[in-house]
Scaffold this motif. Structure first.
Motif, PDB file in Angstrom:
ATOM      1  N   VAL A 156       0.842  -1.202   0.000  1.00  0.00           N
ATOM      2  CA  VAL A 156       0.000   0.000   0.000  1.00  0.00           C
ATOM      3  C   VAL A 156       0.877   1.252   0.000  1.00  0.00           C
ATOM      4  O   VAL A 156       0.648   2.199  -0.768  1.00  0.00           O
ATOM      5  N   LEU A 157       1.900   1.270   0.865  1.00  0.00           N
ATOM      6  CA  LEU A 157       2.806   2.419   0.896  1.00  0.00           C
ATOM      7  C   LEU A 157       3.556   2.572  -0.422  1.00  0.00           C
ATOM      8  O   LEU A 157       3.759   3.689  -0.922  1.00  0.00           O
ATOM      9  N   GLY A 158       3.989   1.445  -0.990  1.00  0.00           N
ATOM     10  CA  GLY A 158       4.689   1.505  -2.269  1.00  0.00           C
ATOM     11  C   GLY A 158       3.816   2.068  -3.373  1.00  0.00           C
ATOM     12  O   GLY A 158       4.278   2.855  -4.203  1.00  0.00           O
ATOM     13  N   TRP A 159       2.541   1.675  -3.389  1.00  0.00           N
ATOM     14  CA  TRP A 159       1.615   2.182  -4.409  1.00  0.00           C
ATOM     15  C   TRP A 159       1.397   3.687  -4.252  1.00  0.00           C
ATOM     16  O   TRP A 159       1.398   4.441  -5.234  1.00  0.00           O
ATOM     17  N   GLN A 160       1.211   4.133  -3.005  1.00  0.00           N
ATOM     18  CA  GLN A 160       1.015   5.564  -2.771  1.00  0.00           C
ATOM     19  C   GLN A 160       2.279   6.359  -3.106  1.00  0.00           C
ATOM     20  O   GLN A 160       2.199   7.483  -3.618  1.00  0.00           O
ATOM     21  N   PHE A 161       3.428   5.788  -2.826  1.00  0.00           N
ATOM     22  CA  PHE A 161       4.679   6.463  -3.172  1.00  0.00           C
ATOM     23  C   PHE A 161       4.840   6.559  -4.689  1.00  0.00           C
ATOM     24  O   PHE A 161       5.312   7.572  -5.215  1.00  0.00           O
ATOM     25  N   LEU A 162       4.447   5.503  -5.402  1.00  0.00           N
ATOM     26  CA  LEU A 162       4.493   5.546  -6.854  1.00  0.00           C
ATOM     27  C   LEU A 162       3.557   6.626  -7.392  1.00  0.00           C
ATOM     28  O   LEU A 162       3.899   7.354  -8.332  1.00  0.00           O
ATOM     29  N   LYS A 163       2.384   6.776  -6.788  1.00  0.00           N
ATOM     30  CA  LYS A 163       1.453   7.821  -7.203  1.00  0.00           C
ATOM     31  C   LYS A 163       2.048   9.204  -6.971  1.00  0.00           C
ATOM     32  O   LYS A 163       1.902  10.104  -7.803  1.00  0.00           O
ATOM     33  N   LEU A 164       2.755   9.391  -5.841  1.00  0.00           N
ATOM     34  CA  LEU A 164       3.403  10.673  -5.564  1.00  0.00           C
ATOM     35  C   LEU A 164       4.493  10.962  -6.591  1.00  0.00           C
ATOM     36  O   LEU A 164       4.624  12.095  -7.071  1.00  0.00           O
ATOM     37  N   LEU A 210       7.387  26.360  -6.847  1.00  0.00           N
ATOM     38  CA  LEU A 210       7.338  26.018  -5.424  1.00  0.00           C
ATOM     39  C   LEU A 210       6.712  24.646  -5.215  1.00  0.00           C
ATOM     40  O   LEU A 210       7.186  23.846  -4.391  1.00  0.00           O
ATOM     41  N   LEU A 211       5.653  24.340  -5.969  1.00  0.00           N
ATOM     42  CA  LEU A 211       4.990  23.048  -5.832  1.00  0.00           C
ATOM     43  C   LEU A 211       5.921  21.910  -6.228  1.00  0.00           C
ATOM     44  O   LEU A 211       5.945  20.855  -5.582  1.00  0.00           O
ATOM     45  N   LEU A 212       6.716  22.119  -7.276  1.00  0.00           N
ATOM     46  CA  LEU A 212       7.651  21.081  -7.704  1.00  0.00           C
ATOM     47  C   LEU A 212       8.728  20.840  -6.652  1.00  0.00           C
ATOM     48  O   LEU A 212       9.117  19.693  -6.383  1.00  0.00           O
ATOM     49  N   LEU A 213       9.201  21.907  -6.037  1.00  0.00           N
ATOM     50  CA  LEU A 213      10.186  21.749  -4.965  1.00  0.00           C
ATOM     51  C   LEU A 213       9.585  21.020  -3.764  1.00  0.00           C
ATOM     52  O   LEU A 213      10.248  20.195  -3.124  1.00  0.00           O
ATOM     53  N   ILE A 214       8.328  21.319  -3.453  1.00  0.00           N
ATOM     54  CA  ILE A 214       7.654  20.622  -2.354  1.00  0.00           C
ATOM     55  C   ILE A 214       7.526  19.137  -2.665  1.00  0.00           C
ATOM     56  O   ILE A 214       7.702  18.282  -1.780  1.00  0.00           O
ATOM     57  N   ASN A 215       7.244  18.801  -3.922  1.00  0.00           N
ATOM     58  CA  ASN A 215       7.159  17.393  -4.318  1.00  0.00           C
ATOM     59  C   ASN A 215       8.493  16.678  -4.124  1.00  0.00           C
ATOM     60  O   ASN A 215       8.543  15.553  -3.588  1.00  0.00           O
ATOM     61  N   ILE A 216       9.562  17.312  -4.581  1.00  0.00           N
ATOM     62  CA  ILE A 216      10.888  16.697  -4.435  1.00  0.00           C
ATOM     63  C   ILE A 216      11.239  16.545  -2.963  1.00  0.00           C
ATOM     64  O   ILE A 216      11.769  15.513  -2.533  1.00  0.00           O
ATOM     65  N   TRP A 217      10.936  17.559  -2.173  1.00  0.00           N
ATOM     66  CA  TRP A 217      11.190  17.507  -0.733  1.00  0.00           C
ATOM     67  C   TRP A 217      10.391  16.368  -0.100  1.00  0.00           C
ATOM     68  O   TRP A 217      10.909  15.636   0.756  1.00  0.00           O
ATOM     69  N   SER A 218       9.144  16.195  -0.522  1.00  0.00           N
ATOM     70  CA  SER A 218       8.302  15.136   0.034  1.00  0.00           C
ATOM     71  C   SER A 218       8.858  13.757  -0.310  1.00  0.00           C
ATOM     72  O   SER A 218       8.860  12.847   0.540  1.00  0.00           O
ATOM     73  N   LYS A 220      12.001  12.953  -0.881  1.00  0.00           N
ATOM     74  CA  LYS A 220      13.203  12.723  -0.079  1.00  0.00           C
ATOM     75  C   LYS A 220      12.845  12.450   1.385  1.00  0.00           C
ATOM     76  O   LYS A 220      13.481  11.607   2.043  1.00  0.00           O
ATOM     77  N   LEU A 221      11.837  13.138   1.884  1.00  0.00           N
ATOM     78  CA  LEU A 221      11.410  12.901   3.264  1.00  0.00           C
ATOM     79  C   LEU A 221      10.880  11.480   3.434  1.00  0.00           C
ATOM     80  O   LEU A 221      11.185  10.807   4.428  1.00  0.00           O
ATOM     81  N   PHE A 222      10.087  11.012   2.484  1.00  0.00           N
ATOM     82  CA  PHE A 222       9.532   9.672   2.620  1.00  0.00           C
ATOM     83  C   PHE A 222      10.626   8.610   2.519  1.00  0.00           C
ATOM     84  O   PHE A 222      10.567   7.592   3.221  1.00  0.00           O
ATOM     85  N   LEU A 223      11.600   8.823   1.644  1.00  0.00           N
ATOM     86  CA  LEU A 223      12.709   7.867   1.567  1.00  0.00           C
ATOM     87  C   LEU A 223      13.471   7.800   2.881  1.00  0.00           C
ATOM     88  O   LEU A 223      13.930   6.728   3.289  1.00  0.00           O
ATOM     89  N   SER A 224      13.604   8.946   3.561  1.00  0.00           N
ATOM     90  CA  SER A 224      14.281   8.926   4.859  1.00  0.00           C
ATOM     91  C   SER A 224      13.402   8.303   5.944  1.00  0.00           C
ATOM     92  O   SER A 224      13.912   7.860   6.977  1.00  0.00           O
ATOM     93  N   LEU A 242       1.222   6.754   9.767  1.00  0.00           N
ATOM     94  CA  LEU A 242       1.996   7.983   9.609  1.00  0.00           C
ATOM     95  C   LEU A 242       2.513   8.122   8.177  1.00  0.00           C
ATOM     96  O   LEU A 242       2.388   9.188   7.551  1.00  0.00           O
ATOM     97  N   GLY A 243       3.082   7.054   7.634  1.00  0.00           N
ATOM     98  CA  GLY A 243       3.597   7.108   6.269  1.00  0.00           C
ATOM     99  C   GLY A 243       2.493   7.295   5.243  1.00  0.00           C
ATOM    100  O   GLY A 243       2.646   8.067   4.289  1.00  0.00           O
ATOM    101  N   TYR A 244       1.368   6.609   5.433  1.00  0.00           N
ATOM    102  CA  TYR A 244       0.255   6.720   4.488  1.00  0.00           C
ATOM    103  C   TYR A 244      -0.314   8.137   4.501  1.00  0.00           C
ATOM    104  O   TYR A 244      -0.596   8.715   3.435  1.00  0.00           O
ATOM    105  N   ALA A 245      -0.490   8.704   5.706  1.00  0.00           N
ATOM    106  CA  ALA A 245      -1.020  10.066   5.812  1.00  0.00           C
ATOM    107  C   ALA A 245      -0.075  11.074   5.169  1.00  0.00           C
ATOM    108  O   ALA A 245      -0.515  12.022   4.506  1.00  0.00           O
ATOM    109  N   PHE A 246       1.232  10.879   5.349  1.00  0.00           N
ATOM    110  CA  PHE A 246       2.203  11.800   4.746  1.00  0.00           C
ATOM    111  C   PHE A 246       2.124  11.754   3.221  1.00  0.00           C
ATOM    112  O   PHE A 246       2.139  12.793   2.546  1.00  0.00           O
ATOM    113  N   LEU A 247       2.015  10.575   2.639  1.00  0.00           N
ATOM    114  CA  LEU A 247       1.949  10.441   1.189  1.00  0.00           C
ATOM    115  C   LEU A 247       0.665  11.058   0.631  1.00  0.00           C
ATOM    116  O   LEU A 247       0.688  11.706  -0.427  1.00  0.00           O
ATOM    117  N   LYS A 248      -0.461  10.865   1.323  1.00  0.00           N
ATOM    118  CA  LYS A 248      -1.710  11.456   0.861  1.00  0.00           C
ATOM    119  C   LYS A 248      -1.645  12.975   0.933  1.00  0.00           C
ATOM    120  O   LYS A 248      -2.148  13.674   0.037  1.00  0.00           O
TER     121      LYS A 248
END
Length: 288
Positions: A156-164, A210-218, A220-224, A242-248
């Motif tokens: 589930v987390l992998g799928w949401q990360f792929l969507k991000l 700004l939105l693109l930078l936020i995406n890249i930051w997100s 990197k945050l999820f990978l950490s 926590l991880g699922y909520a962050f990705l959404k």
């Protein structure tokens, strides 16, 4: 550790390593540079000359129309000063001709923040084959049931990360589409009646960057976050939520920026459309 846990542990660890390499490669290829974009879409460079020619023609047509409003039979009480209008037309004519240099200047301003987001905190997520599943089978959760639950959570987390990640690519394309429209937008900035289009474009460029930078930051945050997830067997449920909520939240960052008053383009559920298209093709093949 049983055979099932060993298989899941190895598969998940291998998937994380591949995902880490793929995402870092994608972020490395994703740059604030017109040449990088034209590497993937070579025809963009050819069409850019066409866009400039169209923009110059549009600017001259609008100039003639505005002059007709000023000196026509029916005078407009809100007509602009002809000298100011001619001066602004000359200014934006020069901006159209040098629009590529202006776009490159904007991208150079974004290059340093992009490099900071990309290169900061690059060490914390070195994945090994010791995963959450391995830790679970060495703890009180040594049960095939919990191993299956953990695998479902990881998928589930992998799928949401792929969507991000796909959402980031889509916003990247939108950002460059807005930039390639710059010559056409410049043709509207010379006149009072259309200047609002130019102002809205400027806000959209800043908002999309700004939105693109936020995406890249997100990303990197999820990978950490993943090493914390894989090491937290006792807090598995909480870490998953926590991880699922962050990705959404990261997928809806454009909504937050619009609430703040910034102009961002709405992107659709690309993964939903892709899976629907694949399902449709599969059904067609099956019918044949």
């Amino acid at each position: 550790m049983g055979i099932l846990s060993g298989i899941i542990s190895y598969a998940f660890g291998l998937a994380l390593n591949l995902l880490d390499a793929a995402v870092n490669g994608f972020l490395g290829a994703l740059g604030f540079d017109l040449d990088a974009f034209e590497h993937y879409f070579p025809a963009a460079a050819d069409f850019y000359d066409v866009i400039i020619g169209f923009s110059i023609g549009l600017l001259l047509m609008m100039l003639i129309f505005q002059l007709f409003r000023n000196f026509g039979i029916v005078l407009d009480m809100e007509a602009e000063d002809p000298l100011k209008m001619l001066g602004k037309t000359a200014l934006f004519f020069g901006m159209i001709l040098s629009s590529r240099s202006i776009i490159n200047l904007i991208l150079q301003l974004m290059a340093d923040p992009y490099a900071i987001f990309l290169n900061t905190a690059s060490d914390p997520y070195e994945f090994e084959l010791i995963t959450l599943v391995t830790a679970m089978f060495d703890s009180v959760f040594a049960s095939p049931f919990f191993s299956i639950v953990a695998m479902i959570m990881m998928l589930v987390l992998g799928w949401q990360f792929l969507k991000l990640t796909v959402e980031c690519v889509e916003r990247y394309i939108v950002f460059y589409f807005v930039l390639y429209c710059a010559p056409v937008v410049f043709s509207t900035g010379a006149f009072k009646s259309t200047a609002q289009i130019f102002k809205s474009w400027c806000r959209m460029v800043g908002s999309q960057a700004l939105l693109l930078l936020i995406n890249i930051w997100s990303i990197k945050l999820f990978l950490s976050f993943m090493p914390v997830f894989e090491s937290g067997a006792d807090d598995m449920i909480f870490n998953f939520i926590l991880g699922y909520a962050f990705l959404k939240f990261a997928q809806k960052a454009d909504t937050l920026l619009r609430i703040l008053g910034l102009n961002t383009a709405s992107t659709g559920d690309m993964m939903g459309s892709l899976t629907g298209s694949i399902a449709g093709v599969a059904m067609a093949i099956r019918s044949i």
